[in-house]
Scaffold this motif. Structure first.
Motif, mmCIF file in Angstrom:
data_model
loop_
_atom_site.group_PDB
_atom_site.id
_atom_site.type_symbol
_atom_site.label_atom_id
_atom_site.label_comp_id
_atom_site.label_asym_id
_atom_site.label_seq_id
_atom_site.Cartn_x
_atom_site.Cartn_y
_atom_site.Cartn_z
ATOM 1 N N PHE A 29 100.516 32.815 -15.831
ATOM 2 C CA PHE A 29 100.457 31.286 -15.687
ATOM 3 C C PHE A 29 99.332 31.186 -14.416
ATOM 4 O O PHE A 29 99.443 31.464 -13.327
ATOM 5 N N ARG A 30 98.397 30.642 -14.932
ATOM 6 C CA ARG A 30 97.141 30.080 -14.273
ATOM 7 C C ARG A 30 97.379 28.608 -13.655
ATOM 8 O O ARG A 30 97.702 27.774 -14.630
ATOM 9 N N PRO A 31 96.912 28.471 -12.574
ATOM 10 C CA PRO A 31 96.753 27.038 -12.126
ATOM 11 C C PRO A 31 95.777 26.582 -12.224
ATOM 12 O O PRO A 31 94.763 27.059 -12.561
ATOM 13 N N ASP A 32 95.801 25.023 -12.206
ATOM 14 C CA ASP A 32 94.674 24.159 -12.387
ATOM 15 C C ASP A 32 93.394 24.172 -11.393
ATOM 16 O O ASP A 32 92.374 24.485 -11.589
ATOM 17 N N ARG A 33 93.999 24.450 -10.234
ATOM 18 C CA ARG A 33 93.275 24.576 -8.975
ATOM 19 C C ARG A 33 93.770 26.029 -8.143
ATOM 20 O O ARG A 33 94.686 25.907 -7.144
ATOM 21 N N PRO A 34 93.384 26.966 -8.619
ATOM 22 C CA PRO A 34 93.658 28.285 -7.912
ATOM 23 C C PRO A 34 93.460 28.279 -6.322
ATOM 24 O O PRO A 34 92.018 27.869 -5.924
ATOM 25 N N ASN A 35 94.323 28.785 -5.584
ATOM 26 C CA ASN A 35 94.216 28.897 -4.277
ATOM 27 C C ASN A 35 93.899 30.371 -3.746
ATOM 28 O O ASN A 35 93.769 30.587 -2.614
ATOM 29 N N GLY A 36 93.755 31.124 -4.805
ATOM 30 C CA GLY A 36 93.659 32.628 -4.575
ATOM 31 C C GLY A 36 94.616 33.449 -4.365
ATOM 32 O O GLY A 36 94.545 34.718 -4.274
ATOM 33 N N GLY A 37 96.060 32.917 -4.321
ATOM 34 C CA GLY A 37 96.955 33.652 -4.139
ATOM 35 C C GLY A 37 97.704 34.001 -5.282
ATOM 36 O O GLY A 37 97.596 33.404 -6.152
ATOM 37 N N ALA A 38 98.376 34.965 -5.381
ATOM 38 C CA ALA A 38 99.149 35.507 -6.650
ATOM 39 C C ALA A 38 100.327 35.905 -6.317
ATOM 40 O O ALA A 38 101.089 36.402 -5.343
ATOM 41 N N GLU A 80 119.145 23.612 -3.086
ATOM 42 C CA GLU A 80 117.653 23.144 -3.703
ATOM 43 C C GLU A 80 116.276 23.171 -3.014
ATOM 44 O O GLU A 80 115.417 23.323 -3.631
ATOM 45 N N VAL A 81 116.752 23.232 -1.912
ATOM 46 C CA VAL A 81 115.568 23.134 -0.646
ATOM 47 C C VAL A 81 114.849 24.701 -1.010
ATOM 48 O O VAL A 81 113.618 24.794 -0.056
ATOM 49 N N TRP A 82 115.453 25.545 -1.303
ATOM 50 C CA TRP A 82 114.871 26.962 -1.317
ATOM 51 C C TRP A 82 113.370 27.253 -1.384
ATOM 52 O O TRP A 82 112.613 27.842 -0.662
ATOM 53 N N PRO A 83 112.839 26.789 -2.724
ATOM 54 C CA PRO A 83 111.353 27.015 -2.937
ATOM 55 C C PRO A 83 110.539 26.498 -1.858
ATOM 56 O O PRO A 83 109.633 26.879 -1.499
ATOM 57 N N ASP A 84 110.954 25.082 -1.221
ATOM 58 C CA ASP A 84 110.078 24.826 -0.042
ATOM 59 C C ASP A 84 110.078 25.659 1.073
ATOM 60 O O ASP A 84 109.290 25.637 1.715
ATOM 61 N N LEU A 85 111.131 26.022 1.304
ATOM 62 C CA LEU A 85 111.648 26.908 2.592
ATOM 63 C C LEU A 85 110.551 28.294 2.343
ATOM 64 O O LEU A 85 109.986 28.740 3.387
ATOM 65 N N TRP A 86 110.643 28.757 1.043
ATOM 66 C CA TRP A 86 109.794 30.057 0.833
ATOM 67 C C TRP A 86 108.158 29.556 0.971
ATOM 68 O O TRP A 86 107.327 30.285 1.574
ATOM 69 N N ARG A 87 107.939 28.520 0.472
ATOM 70 C CA ARG A 87 106.559 28.186 0.606
ATOM 71 C C ARG A 87 105.907 27.778 1.968
ATOM 72 O O ARG A 87 104.980 28.191 2.650
ATOM 73 N N ALA A 88 106.980 27.209 2.965
ATOM 74 C CA ALA A 88 106.563 27.003 4.401
ATOM 75 C C ALA A 88 106.474 28.368 4.945
ATOM 76 O O ALA A 88 105.643 28.658 5.934
ATOM 77 N N TRP A 89 107.219 29.161 4.777
ATOM 78 C CA TRP A 89 107.210 30.649 5.421
ATOM 79 C C TRP A 89 105.871 31.340 4.539
ATOM 80 O O TRP A 89 105.267 32.153 5.339
ATOM 81 N N ALA A 90 105.800 31.345 3.527
ATOM 82 C CA ALA A 90 104.512 31.857 2.926
ATOM 83 C C ALA A 90 103.314 31.695 3.661
ATOM 84 O O ALA A 90 102.350 32.421 3.669
ATOM 85 N N ARG A 91 103.167 30.323 4.119
ATOM 86 C CA ARG A 91 102.027 29.805 4.825
ATOM 87 C C ARG A 91 101.729 30.636 6.181
ATOM 88 O O ARG A 91 100.551 30.757 6.706
ATOM 89 N N THR A 92 102.841 31.361 6.436
ATOM 90 C CA THR A 92 102.674 32.134 7.813
ATOM 91 C C THR A 92 102.271 33.651 7.565
ATOM 92 O O THR A 92 102.115 34.268 8.516
ATOM 93 N N THR A 93 102.201 33.930 6.223
ATOM 94 C CA THR A 93 101.876 35.197 5.882
ATOM 95 C C THR A 93 100.558 35.412 5.423
ATOM 96 O O THR A 93 99.752 34.215 5.305
ATOM 97 N N VAL A 94 99.922 36.603 4.911
ATOM 98 C CA VAL A 94 98.582 36.420 4.654
ATOM 99 C C VAL A 94 98.544 35.716 3.281
ATOM 100 O O VAL A 94 97.224 35.266 2.806
ATOM 101 N N LEU A 95 99.502 35.515 2.512
ATOM 102 C CA LEU A 95 99.638 34.648 1.124
ATOM 103 C C LEU A 95 99.134 33.236 1.428
ATOM 104 O O LEU A 95 98.324 32.900 0.514
ATOM 105 N N GLY A 96 99.242 32.793 2.575
ATOM 106 C CA GLY A 96 98.929 31.543 2.813
ATOM 107 C C GLY A 96 99.435 30.412 1.952
ATOM 108 O O GLY A 96 100.158 30.505 1.264
#
Length: 331
Positions: A89-98, A315-331
């Motif tokens: 699944f490719r994003p329209d605007r890739p951020n470089g993460g996978a 239901e907030v779990w994906p946003d919690l993961w996204r906020a956490w991911a920003r603190t890692t190299v995934l960004g």
């Protein structure tokens, strides 16, 4: 309207990959007409160009079961997988993460929609390139036995890195996420990314299989019969595994000093996979000094993914993961 150089390059890459995708095994076929408006993947990557190693003595027939009776909701599960592969699944605007996604299914089958395509669309909508892994099942006669899903996960991580330029991703920013039994694949990969569970087949296998971060979601982890999901344990290890086999395939017993950071999430009322699986994994990571963020919800049950979490605190779990991911190299 003019076309800038970057757009031309991206278009060329996509076109080239579309040609390459024609030679790959297609995604699991739909068992009924699919709901309108939901993009389905057309691009896949086969893991084993010469066929998966250690094939069972009997031929497997890939079968897709549709478990939903709602014409607007698809809930497919696939088993008999002999050509393990990733749906891209490719994003329209890739951020470089996978993110490599490993759906659940109790090692009986691999869920297609609920913990695969739905999460992949969510990730792609936020700039991540998502790969849904259709891994071989350990109870279907493969010579590698309980290492079969791990072999596919390792190979998938290496292939993603090997093709990073064509995929427009940063090879250092490839994470893993798994659900239920797929959470066992994910946590096993994060613990045993360097274990030699298959013979190298090409240049991709010289690359690391270590994810930059791991997110086992309501995961099967331990093979200790006191807390294990009995179905996953039986299909992975057989009906009477030795204590040594249980330890070898319990990720919390095999955490290396260089394990990646983890994001753990579980509902305490999970009546399928006890929350103690995540708690034991957290304790093992903490003991090794591995960064771990843990979210426990009072209610949510098991297998909520995205669709069954709606309207609940979980239901907030994906946003919690996204906020956490920003603190890692995934960004």
């Amino acid at each position: 309207m003019g076309i800038d150089r970057r757009s031309l390059i991206v278009s060329s890459l996509v076109a080239g990959l579309a040609v390459r995708a024609e030679a790959q095994t297609p995604p699991p076929l739909a068992a009924k007409a699919l709901p309108p408006g939901l993009p389905q993947p057309f691009e896949t990557i086969d893991l084993w160009p010469q066929g998966a190693p250690g094939a069972p003595s009997h031929a497997l027939t890939e079968t897709v079961d549709e478990r939903s009776t709602d014409p607007l909701v698809s809930d497919r599960a696939v088993y008999g997988i002999s050509r393990s592969r990733m749906a891209v699944f490719r994003p329209d605007r890739p951020n470089g993460g996978a993110v490599l996604l490993m759906p659940g299914g109790g090692y009986r089958w691999v869920v297609v929609d609920k913990e695969g395509y739905e999460m992949a669309r969510w990730l792609a909508g936020r700039g991540f390139t998502a790969f849904v892994l259709f891994y071989r099942l350990p109870g279907e006669g493969w010579a590698s036995g309980p290492d079969t899903p791990l072999a596919d996960a390792q190979r998938a991580m290496r292939l993603i890195r090997h093709r990073a330029r064509d995929l427009a991703i940063d090879p250092e920013r490839v994470a893993a996420m798994g659900f239920s039994a797929g959470g066992h694949v994910c946590s096993d990969l994060a613990a045993r990314f360097a274990a030699p569970v298959y013979k190298p087949v090409d240049a991709a296998d010289r690359l690391s299989a270590k994810p930059c971060s791991a997110a086992p979601i309501y995961p099967v982890v331990s093979m200790d019969s006191a807390i294990a999901h009995s179905g996953s344990r039986r299909l992975l290890l057989g009906s009477a595994p030795t204590p040594a086999l249980e330890i070898a395939h319990s990720p919390e017993r095999n955490i290396p000093a260089d394990a990646p950071p983890h994001f753990l999430l579980h509902a305490e009322d999970d009546d399928v996979v006890p929350v103690e699986n995540s708690l034991r994994l957290r304790a093992a990571l903490k003991a090794r000094g591995i960064p771990v963020e843990t979210h426990l919800f009072l209610s949510g049950g098991h297998g909520f993914g995205l669709r069954k979490a709606v309207g609940k605190p979980v239901e907030v779990w994906p946003d919690l993961w996204r906020a956490w991911a920003r603190t890692t190299v995934l960004g």
